[in-house]
Design a protein around this motif. Sequence first.
Motif, short mmCIF file in Angstrom:
data_model
loop_
_atom_site.label_atom_id
_atom_site.label_comp_id
_atom_site.label_asym_id
_atom_site.label_seq_id
_atom_site.Cartn_x
_atom_site.Cartn_y
_atom_site.Cartn_z
N ARG A 85 -30.31 26.12 6.74
CA ARG A 85 -29.42 25.87 7.52
C ARG A 85 -28.74 27.42 8.20
NH1 ARG A 85 -24.72 22.46 8.83
NH2 ARG A 85 -22.90 23.39 8.82
N ARG A 86 -28.63 28.08 7.14
CA ARG A 86 -27.93 29.44 7.77
C ARG A 86 -28.80 30.23 8.52
NH1 ARG A 86 -24.61 33.74 5.18
NH2 ARG A 86 -25.49 35.49 5.77
N TYR A 146 -29.21 27.85 12.01
CA TYR A 146 -28.10 27.28 12.71
C TYR A 146 -26.81 28.39 12.74
CZ TYR A 146 -24.14 24.22 13.56
OH TYR A 146 -22.97 23.64 14.21
N GLU A 147 -26.55 28.90 11.71
CA GLU A 147 -25.28 29.95 11.61
C GLU A 147 -25.61 31.22 12.34
OE1 GLU A 147 -23.97 30.11 7.53
OE2 GLU A 147 -23.33 27.95 7.48
#
Length: 153
Positions: A6-7, A10-11
């Motif tokens: 996710r990091r 996405y981030e």
Amino acid sequence: MKQWWRRWTYEIPLAIGDALWDVLVVQLAALLDRLTVRKVIAFIPVVILIGAYYHSVPIPPELLLIGDFLAYIDIFSVLILLGVLSRVTTILFVVSQAMARVAALAGHVVTHLQRLDVRHRRQRGAPTRPRRRPAPSEDDRAYGSLWGQAASA
């Protein structure tokens, strides 16, 4: 593993996109708001010099002369302004001298007209000043008071 995925998917792309938006849109718009014609003209010689060193093709001397002229445009503008101001002061001096001469001429004309007494003409039928009677001649005095009374009547 989901945190890591996710990091990195996405981030981090969102952070890079936000940074790119800030630099390419927000800061560029702020730079364009502050940009003036003078700053653009001052930057043109830098572009010409970078082009001269970057390319192996020689730049014509006319472009270098234009670059030098644009680099020294502040000096040229100050010289032009000084030339214009010196002409303006000369023109103002000549105009002030002409106005002084016109004022002196007007004063001379006014005093000349006052001597002619143009403004105070006599009206028709206005009573004149009583004139002094001439002194009786010796002939009138010789005959006594009779002639004196007739002359005064």
